[in-house]
Design a protein around this motif. Structure first.
Motif, PDB file in Angstrom:
ATOM      1  N   LYS A 293       0.855  -1.179   0.000  1.00  0.00           N
ATOM      2  CA  LYS A 293       0.000   0.000   0.000  1.00  0.00           C
ATOM      3  C   LYS A 293       0.888   1.225   0.000  1.00  0.00           C
ATOM      4  O   LYS A 293       1.937   1.251   0.609  1.00  0.00           O
ATOM      5  CB  LYS A 293      -0.904   0.029   1.227  1.00  0.00           C
ATOM      6  CG  LYS A 293      -1.886  -1.109   1.263  1.00  0.00           C
ATOM      7  CD  LYS A 293      -2.749  -1.025   2.483  1.00  0.00           C
ATOM      8  CE  LYS A 293      -3.699  -2.217   2.517  1.00  0.00           C
ATOM      9  NZ  LYS A 293      -4.521  -2.205   3.697  1.00  0.00           N
ATOM     10  N   SER A 294       0.413   2.249  -0.665  1.00  0.00           N
ATOM     11  CA  SER A 294       1.183   3.489  -0.661  1.00  0.00           C
ATOM     12  C   SER A 294       0.229   4.673  -0.696  1.00  0.00           C
ATOM     13  O   SER A 294      -0.973   4.526  -0.919  1.00  0.00           O
ATOM     14  CB  SER A 294       2.120   3.544  -1.865  1.00  0.00           C
ATOM     15  OG  SER A 294       1.378   3.757  -3.046  1.00  0.00           O
TER      16      SER A 294
ATOM     17  N   ARG B 245      -2.745   3.852  -9.120  1.00  0.00           N
ATOM     18  CA  ARG B 245      -2.308   2.557  -9.629  1.00  0.00           C
ATOM     19  C   ARG B 245      -3.121   2.131 -10.843  1.00  0.00           C
ATOM     20  O   ARG B 245      -4.303   2.431 -10.948  1.00  0.00           O
ATOM     21  CB  ARG B 245      -2.430   1.481  -8.552  1.00  0.00           C
ATOM     22  CG  ARG B 245      -1.422   1.650  -7.461  1.00  0.00           C
ATOM     23  CD  ARG B 245      -1.473   0.493  -6.531  1.00  0.00           C
ATOM     24  NE  ARG B 245      -0.462   0.656  -5.500  1.00  0.00           N
ATOM     25  CZ  ARG B 245      -0.404  -0.085  -4.424  1.00  0.00           C
ATOM     26  NH1 ARG B 245      -1.271  -1.034  -4.231  1.00  0.00           N
ATOM     27  NH2 ARG B 245       0.540   0.113  -3.541  1.00  0.00           N
ATOM     28  N   THR B 246      -2.468   1.368 -11.715  1.00  0.00           N
ATOM     29  CA  THR B 246      -3.150   0.812 -12.873  1.00  0.00           C
ATOM     30  C   THR B 246      -3.942  -0.408 -12.428  1.00  0.00           C
ATOM     31  O   THR B 246      -3.691  -0.972 -11.358  1.00  0.00           O
ATOM     32  CB  THR B 246      -2.138   0.393 -13.951  1.00  0.00           C
ATOM     33  OG1 THR B 246      -1.356  -0.700 -13.449  1.00  0.00           O
ATOM     34  CG2 THR B 246      -1.257   1.556 -14.367  1.00  0.00           C
ATOM     35  N   PRO B 247      -4.884  -0.899 -13.251  1.00  0.00           N
ATOM     36  CA  PRO B 247      -5.638  -2.104 -12.874  1.00  0.00           C
ATOM     37  C   PRO B 247      -4.732  -3.311 -12.627  1.00  0.00           C
ATOM     38  O   PRO B 247      -5.014  -4.123 -11.757  1.00  0.00           O
ATOM     39  CB  PRO B 247      -6.546  -2.336 -14.089  1.00  0.00           C
ATOM     40  CG  PRO B 247      -6.712  -0.984 -14.696  1.00  0.00           C
ATOM     41  CD  PRO B 247      -5.386  -0.284 -14.458  1.00  0.00           C
ATOM     42  N   GLU B 248      -3.625  -3.426 -13.376  1.00  0.00           N
ATOM     43  CA  GLU B 248      -2.710  -4.543 -13.167  1.00  0.00           C
ATOM     44  C   GLU B 248      -2.085  -4.487 -11.773  1.00  0.00           C
ATOM     45  O   GLU B 248      -1.909  -5.483 -11.123  1.00  0.00           O
ATOM     46  CB  GLU B 248      -1.595  -4.541 -14.232  1.00  0.00           C
ATOM     47  CG  GLU B 248      -2.081  -4.849 -15.619  1.00  0.00           C
ATOM     48  CD  GLU B 248      -2.673  -3.635 -16.329  1.00  0.00           C
ATOM     49  OE1 GLU B 248      -2.369  -2.479 -15.949  1.00  0.00           O
ATOM     50  OE2 GLU B 248      -3.469  -3.847 -17.253  1.00  0.00           O
ATOM     51  N   GLU B 249      -1.742  -3.293 -11.338  1.00  0.00           N
ATOM     52  CA  GLU B 249      -1.148  -3.136 -10.018  1.00  0.00           C
ATOM     53  C   GLU B 249      -2.179  -3.395  -8.933  1.00  0.00           C
ATOM     54  O   GLU B 249      -1.859  -3.918  -7.872  1.00  0.00           O
ATOM     55  CB  GLU B 249      -0.575  -1.732  -9.851  1.00  0.00           C
ATOM     56  CG  GLU B 249       0.630  -1.483 -10.726  1.00  0.00           C
ATOM     57  CD  GLU B 249       1.077  -0.033 -10.718  1.00  0.00           C
ATOM     58  OE1 GLU B 249       2.286   0.189 -10.773  1.00  0.00           O
ATOM     59  OE2 GLU B 249       0.222   0.854 -10.648  1.00  0.00           O
TER      60      GLU B 249
END
Length: 87
Positions: free
Chosen positions: A73-74, A80-84
């Motif tokens: 988590k950040s 974030r992208t959907p992949e992330e």
């Protein structure tokens, strides 16, 4: 480029075997690249939790793979992208 989450040793075992097979290498061939026997590679793949970390890094390098560590988590989670997000 594919990324795989590894949270437990068994997942690392599966990924090491998969990467080796995708590279078209037998355990014997990978062992030759690393200067160890087929038996050592088989043991390393089966029980990565018992292997020195340096050996795991050597195996990944020989398989043209990287180990990437990132925070779960950040503060930038919304960017974030959907992949992330899938992790």
């Amino acid at each position: 480029m594919m990324e795989y989450k590894v949270a437990i040793a068994q997942q690392l075992s599966t990924q090491l075997k998969t990467l080796r097979k995708q590279a078209g290498l037998t355990q014997q061939q990978l062992g030759e690249k690393l200067g160890v026997s087929q038996r050592v590679i088989a043991r390393n793949e089966a029980h990565p939790e018992k292997v020195h970390f340096e050996r795991i890094l050597q195996m990944l390098s020989a398989l043209d793979a990287d180990l990437i560590i990132r925070e779960r988590k950040s503060a930038n989670a919304s960017n974030r992208t959907p992949e992330e997000e899938s992790w």
